[in-house]
Motif scaffolding. Structure first.
Motif, PDB file in Angstrom:
ATOM      1  N   ALA A  61     -15.039   4.329 -71.799  1.00 28.10           N
ATOM      2  CA  ALA A  61     -16.504   3.184 -72.405  1.00 28.10           C
ATOM      3  C   ALA A  61     -18.259   4.137 -72.384  1.00 28.10           C
ATOM      4  N   THR A  62     -18.583   3.701 -73.599  1.00 27.60           N
ATOM      5  CA  THR A  62     -20.101   3.618 -73.397  1.00 27.60           C
ATOM      6  C   THR A  62     -20.860   3.009 -72.549  1.00 27.60           C
ATOM      7  N   GLY A  63     -22.002   3.886 -71.589  1.00 30.58           N
ATOM      8  CA  GLY A  63     -22.405   2.730 -70.756  1.00 30.58           C
ATOM      9  C   GLY A  63     -21.839   3.121 -69.134  1.00 30.58           C
ATOM     10  N   ASP A  64     -20.584   3.303 -68.545  1.00 33.85           N
ATOM     11  CA  ASP A  64     -19.644   3.318 -67.563  1.00 33.85           C
ATOM     12  C   ASP A  64     -20.592   3.948 -66.594  1.00 33.85           C
ATOM     13  N   ILE A  65     -20.285   3.056 -65.806  1.00 31.93           N
ATOM     14  CA  ILE A  65     -20.607   4.004 -64.282  1.00 31.93           C
ATOM     15  C   ILE A  65     -19.004   4.617 -63.885  1.00 31.93           C
ATOM     16  N   LEU A  66     -18.493   5.586 -63.694  1.00 28.01           N
ATOM     17  CA  LEU A  66     -17.904   6.129 -63.022  1.00 28.01           C
ATOM     18  C   LEU A  66     -17.630   6.698 -61.455  1.00 28.01           C
ATOM     19  N   GLY A  73     -32.229  -2.742 -64.038  1.00 29.29           N
ATOM     20  CA  GLY A  73     -31.194  -3.815 -63.517  1.00 29.29           C
ATOM     21  C   GLY A  73     -30.103  -2.594 -63.830  1.00 29.29           C
ATOM     22  N   ILE A  74     -28.833  -2.281 -63.155  1.00 31.57           N
ATOM     23  CA  ILE A  74     -28.320  -1.490 -63.399  1.00 31.57           C
ATOM     24  C   ILE A  74     -26.945  -2.138 -63.256  1.00 31.57           C
ATOM     25  N   ALA A  75     -26.356  -2.238 -63.985  1.00 31.04           N
ATOM     26  CA  ALA A  75     -25.030  -3.439 -64.014  1.00 31.04           C
ATOM     27  C   ALA A  75     -23.737  -2.244 -65.537  1.00 31.04           C
ATOM     28  N   GLY A  76     -22.677  -2.328 -64.964  1.00 31.92           N
ATOM     29  CA  GLY A  76     -21.772  -2.342 -66.171  1.00 31.92           C
ATOM     30  C   GLY A  76     -20.534  -1.847 -65.648  1.00 31.92           C
ATOM     31  N   ARG A  77     -19.783  -1.719 -66.317  1.00 38.59           N
ATOM     32  CA  ARG A  77     -18.219  -1.120 -65.877  1.00 38.59           C
ATOM     33  C   ARG A  77     -18.541   0.030 -65.033  1.00 38.59           C
ATOM     34  N   GLY A  78     -17.083  -0.672 -63.689  1.00 39.47           N
ATOM     35  CA  GLY A  78     -17.339   0.695 -63.033  1.00 39.47           C
ATOM     36  C   GLY A  78     -15.873   1.683 -63.310  1.00 39.47           C
ATOM     37  N   LEU A  79     -16.236   2.016 -63.999  1.00 42.35           N
ATOM     38  CA  LEU A  79     -14.358   3.237 -63.698  1.00 42.35           C
ATOM     39  C   LEU A  79     -14.148   3.513 -62.864  1.00 42.35           C
ATOM     40  N   VAL A  80     -12.962   3.272 -61.334  1.00 33.78           N
ATOM     41  CA  VAL A  80     -13.071   3.776 -60.590  1.00 33.78           C
ATOM     42  C   VAL A  80     -11.779   5.444 -61.028  1.00 33.78           C
ATOM     43  N   ASP A 134      -3.419  -2.008 -59.165  1.00 32.80           N
ATOM     44  CA  ASP A 134      -3.470  -1.750 -59.815  1.00 32.80           C
ATOM     45  C   ASP A 134      -4.465  -2.128 -61.316  1.00 32.80           C
ATOM     46  N   ARG A 135      -5.867  -1.543 -61.355  1.00 26.31           N
ATOM     47  CA  ARG A 135      -6.420  -2.609 -61.690  1.00 26.31           C
ATOM     48  C   ARG A 135      -7.283  -1.984 -61.106  1.00 26.31           C
ATOM     49  N   HIS A 136      -8.022  -0.145 -62.106  1.00 30.10           N
ATOM     50  CA  HIS A 136      -8.975   0.861 -61.682  1.00 30.10           C
ATOM     51  C   HIS A 136     -10.305   0.326 -62.658  1.00 30.10           C
ATOM     52  N   GLN A 137     -10.821  -1.211 -62.499  1.00 31.84           N
ATOM     53  CA  GLN A 137     -12.062  -1.021 -63.078  1.00 31.84           C
ATOM     54  C   GLN A 137     -13.046  -2.961 -61.958  1.00 31.84           C
ATOM     55  N   ALA A 138     -14.145  -2.789 -62.732  1.00 30.58           N
ATOM     56  CA  ALA A 138     -14.477  -3.738 -61.840  1.00 30.58           C
ATOM     57  C   ALA A 138     -16.399  -3.652 -62.311  1.00 30.58           C
TER      58      ALA A 138
END
Length: 321
Positions: free
Chosen positions: A186-191, A140-147, A294-298
């Protein structure tokens, strides 16, 4: 930026035919690439980002891309029935996984025709030993998405800029997008690179879509195919970069000898650095939501096809804020 702790510096990576390769710096990197760094602690941290519980599907129905881009064909759907019509099944013929919102697996592009990520050969990819989507699907692929939202930087697609030109998104543009988030990589981010392209494209009349899809020399905005861009993405520590454009990089690529290897960024990111590429993702709802709060991560999850030999897959991705 400097690479995350434990990563070799970009300029210290060994090179194969001029392409920087990150195959042996960590156990498993030769098969998983940077997805290796989506560790259980990192996934747990990303899950704790959920505050509102709003869920944003990041995929589109491939059928709305009519006609599909890059000469791909729409899947043909037919219904079959069993038990006198009580049970219905589906059959998809001539299905192109990359026709809609998708992942490019590491075997999607090689350095040479018989040299792929980790040193895999074409026969390794064809047999599913390396480079295919199942190696990500099994975990699976899972992590922080940084928009990374380009709209406040360039303006709205079709008004602030023409999305059907070979205008390159530079390192400076990405850094402005990141600075607007107020966050660090951060390491492992999905941009998640939102340009507005896909919403613009789907809003065009049929004649425009057909002309763009059928052009022998399409032009799209995308990431600059430069050494500086490859270095920047490596130093973010990201596991993947996904965008709402047809090709992550500015199109067309430059495959001349003079531009080798940077003129075709897919070659460098996939075969060399092991960074997953997502394309045609639907970010047109998530990005404005992030601006509004005003929150750019998910928290981002993706369940690719569990298929042994494909080098691409529908992303089946969700962002949860």
């Amino acid at each position: 930026m400097i690479p995350p702790t434990g990563y070799p510096a970009f300029d210290d990576l060994p090179r194969k035919h001029g392409v920087p390769t990150a195959w042996d710096y960590a156990p498993g990197a030769s098969v998983l690439g940077r997805a290796l760094h989506q560790t259980p602690p990192g996934v747990a941290d990303a899950a704790r980002l959920v505050e509102t519980g709003d869920v944003f599907p990041l995929g589109i129905d491939p059928a709305v891309l009519d006609p599909p881009l890059f000469g791909r064909r729409p899947a043909r759907h037919r219904r079959v029935q069993f038990d006198h019509g009580i049970v219905l099944d589906d059959v998809l013929d001539d299905c192109h996984p990359q026709a809609g919102s998708h992942w490019d697996a590491l075997g999607h592009a090689g350095i040479l025709p018989d040299l792929f990520h980790g040193g895999a050969t074409r026969s390794d990819v064809d047999a599913g030993r390396s480079g295919t989507i199942r190696h990500w699907a099994q975990r699976g692929i899972a992590g922080r998405g940084l928009v990374l939202d380009l709209e406040p930087v360039w303006g709205v697609a079709g008004a602030g800029f023409d999305p059907t030109t070979s205008r390159a998104i530079t390192v400076e543009d990405l850094e402005r997008c990141r600075a607007n988030t107020g966050l660090d990589y951060a390491t492992g981010d999905i941009l998640l690179l939102h340009t507005g392209f896909l919403r613009w494209y789907l809003g065009q009349p049929a004649r425009t879509r057909h002309a763009l899809a059928e052009s022998p020399f399409p032009r799209w905005i995308g990431l600059a195919h430069t050494e500086d861009m490859a270095r920047y993405l490596w130093n973010t520590g990201c596991a993947a970069v996904a965008t709402d454009t047809p090709a992550l990089e500015v199109w067309p690529p430059d495959k001349t000898r003079a531009a080798w290897p940077w003129g075709y960024l897919h070659r460098v990111l996939l075969a060399g650095l092991g960074i997953a590429i997502g394309e045609l993702w639907w970010l047109a709802d998530l990005a404005p939501h992030c601006r509004s709060i005003d929150r750019h991560q998910a928290f981002v999850t993706s369940a690719p096809w569990h298929h042994g030999t494909t080098v691409g897959s529908p992303a089946n991705a969700l962002a949860i804020t």
